[in-house]
Write a protein that holds these residues in place. Sequence first.
Motif, short mmCIF file in Angstrom:
data_model
loop_
_atom_site.label_atom_id
_atom_site.label_comp_id
_atom_site.label_asym_id
_atom_site.label_seq_id
_atom_site.Cartn_x
_atom_site.Cartn_y
_atom_site.Cartn_z
N LYS A 1 2.96 -8.44 6.44
CA LYS A 1 3.27 -7.74 7.70
C LYS A 1 3.03 -6.23 7.61
CE LYS A 1 6.84 -11.14 8.95
NZ LYS A 1 8.27 -11.35 9.28
N LEU A 2 2.56 -5.76 6.45
CA LEU A 2 2.41 -4.31 6.23
C LEU A 2 1.33 -3.73 7.14
CD1 LEU A 2 3.43 -2.00 4.36
CD2 LEU A 2 1.46 -2.51 2.90
N LYS A 3 1.69 -2.69 7.87
CA LYS A 3 0.72 -2.03 8.75
C LYS A 3 -0.01 -0.92 7.98
CE LYS A 3 3.37 -2.96 12.95
NZ LYS A 3 4.05 -2.39 14.15
N THR A 4 -1.20 -0.61 8.44
CA THR A 4 -2.04 0.39 7.76
C THR A 4 -1.32 1.73 7.63
OG1 THR A 4 -4.02 -0.68 8.65
CG2 THR A 4 -4.27 1.56 7.80
N LYS A 5 -0.57 2.13 8.63
CA LYS A 5 0.10 3.43 8.60
C LYS A 5 1.19 3.50 7.52
CE LYS A 5 3.44 2.32 12.28
NZ LYS A 5 3.94 2.73 13.63
N HIS A 6 1.63 2.32 7.03
CA HIS A 6 2.67 2.28 6.01
C HIS A 6 2.11 2.14 4.59
CE1 HIS A 6 5.45 0.68 9.40
NE2 HIS A 6 5.54 1.99 9.31
N LEU A 7 0.78 2.03 4.49
CA LEU A 7 0.15 1.91 3.17
C LEU A 7 0.44 3.11 2.26
CD1 LEU A 7 -3.36 0.29 3.71
CD2 LEU A 7 -1.49 -0.56 2.29
N PRO A 8 0.32 4.35 2.76
CA PRO A 8 0.60 5.51 1.88
C PRO A 8 1.99 5.49 1.28
CG PRO A 8 -0.55 6.22 3.87
CD PRO A 8 -0.17 4.79 4.08
N ALA A 9 2.98 5.04 2.07
CA ALA A 9 4.35 4.99 1.56
C ALA A 9 4.46 4.01 0.39
CB ALA A 9 5.31 4.59 2.68
N LEU A 10 3.80 2.86 0.49
CA LEU A 10 3.80 1.88 -0.59
C LEU A 10 3.09 2.45 -1.82
CD1 LEU A 10 4.03 -0.91 -1.93
CD2 LEU A 10 1.92 -1.56 -0.73
N ARG A 11 1.92 3.02 -1.62
CA ARG A 11 1.11 3.46 -2.75
C ARG A 11 1.68 4.68 -3.46
NH1 ARG A 11 -4.81 2.22 0.07
NH2 ARG A 11 -4.63 -0.07 -0.16
N LEU B 1 -4.54 -8.08 -8.96
CA LEU B 1 -4.06 -6.70 -9.05
C LEU B 1 -4.34 -5.94 -7.75
CD1 LEU B 1 -2.73 -5.32 -11.54
CD2 LEU B 1 -4.82 -4.01 -11.77
N LYS B 2 -5.52 -6.13 -7.17
CA LYS B 2 -5.85 -5.45 -5.92
C LYS B 2 -4.91 -5.86 -4.79
CE LYS B 2 -10.79 -4.75 -6.88
NZ LYS B 2 -12.17 -5.17 -6.53
N SER B 3 -4.48 -7.10 -4.81
CA SER B 3 -3.56 -7.55 -3.76
C SER B 3 -2.20 -6.85 -3.89
CB SER B 3 -3.37 -9.07 -3.83
OG SER B 3 -2.56 -9.45 -4.93
N LEU B 4 -1.83 -6.48 -5.12
CA LEU B 4 -0.53 -5.84 -5.34
C LEU B 4 -0.46 -4.45 -4.71
CD1 LEU B 4 0.14 -6.90 -9.05
CD2 LEU B 4 1.28 -7.77 -7.01
N TYR B 5 -1.59 -3.72 -4.66
CA TYR B 5 -1.57 -2.43 -3.98
C TYR B 5 -2.26 -2.50 -2.61
CZ TYR B 5 -6.14 -1.63 -6.37
OH TYR B 5 -7.43 -1.73 -6.88
N ALA B 6 -2.29 -3.73 -2.07
CA ALA B 6 -2.71 -3.97 -0.68
C ALA B 6 -4.15 -3.57 -0.39
CB ALA B 6 -1.77 -3.26 0.29
N GLU B 7 -5.01 -3.69 -1.40
CA GLU B 7 -6.44 -3.49 -1.13
C GLU B 7 -7.06 -4.79 -0.64
OE1 GLU B 7 -10.37 -2.17 -3.65
OE2 GLU B 7 -8.58 -0.91 -3.78
#
Length: 290
Positions: A67-77, A44-50
């Motif tokens: 390939k997800l960059k840290t700056k794009h994490l908020p957009a995913l979450r 589950l943690k991998s699904l929200y990139a933790e």
Amino acid sequence: MITYEDVSLQQEGHSVLEHVNLRVEENDFIYITGRVGSGKSTLLKSLYAELPIESGEATVLGHNLRKLKTKHLPALRRELGVVFQNFRLIDEMTVEQNLRFVLRATGWKRKACDARIEEVLQAVGLQDKRPYFPHELSGGEQQRVCIARALLNHPKVILADEPTGNLDAETTEKIMQILFTARDQGSAVVMVTHNLNLISNHPGIVYRCENGTISDVTLEYNKAIELDMLEPEAQLADTVAHETAAEEVAAAAEASQPATASETPVADEASIAPESEAILPESAEAKAAE
């Protein structure tokens, strides 16, 4: 919406899951089951990139997790609603403040915040708890606040880590109804649970974490549910069969019994009459001879 192909996951340098294949489509309700320590929460943690993806292909809502960059994490979450096992509410904030904090952080305007907070609290049945602090709520109420928070941004996918853990049966049912309502309104739900009774009452797609990987075991649970549904009919058929057999045995036993004195056939009047008429003339001749 979510696709994992031959994914490997690690925690602290130790392999937890390998060869993970998982698909989540719109309006799916998916259970992740397994023993303690089998990798459910890791997945589950991998699904929200933790947690990072070690190998394989992993896509969540169009985002390539490798390939997800840290700056794009908020957009995913922002597209995900996460219900944490330990709540993660801010103790110094009221229920309303906890929800407003998330909305403001994701770009909502003040007036829109008020309306959305009212909507989600109504959805979880906690409209009267706005001014309460987390420590003033029961465990079930805190969990419903967490679900309300997860619903704020109209998520496409809800990720719930043991949302009914340590809750009584009545509160568990309320939580499940809220999650299934969210599914019916357009969100897919991925839920980690060890409570297998939930699956019988609320069927969905079932994956099991076991032996370092996961597998789709939905058919196992569907067969069990079908057997449970057929069991009352089978029991009724058995009862009818036993009763019919008993009646047949009793009838056969009765037929084989010899007739008793009280059951000896009695001749009818028609059969007796001719004998009586034959005797009377004989008696008359005997009297004439005398």
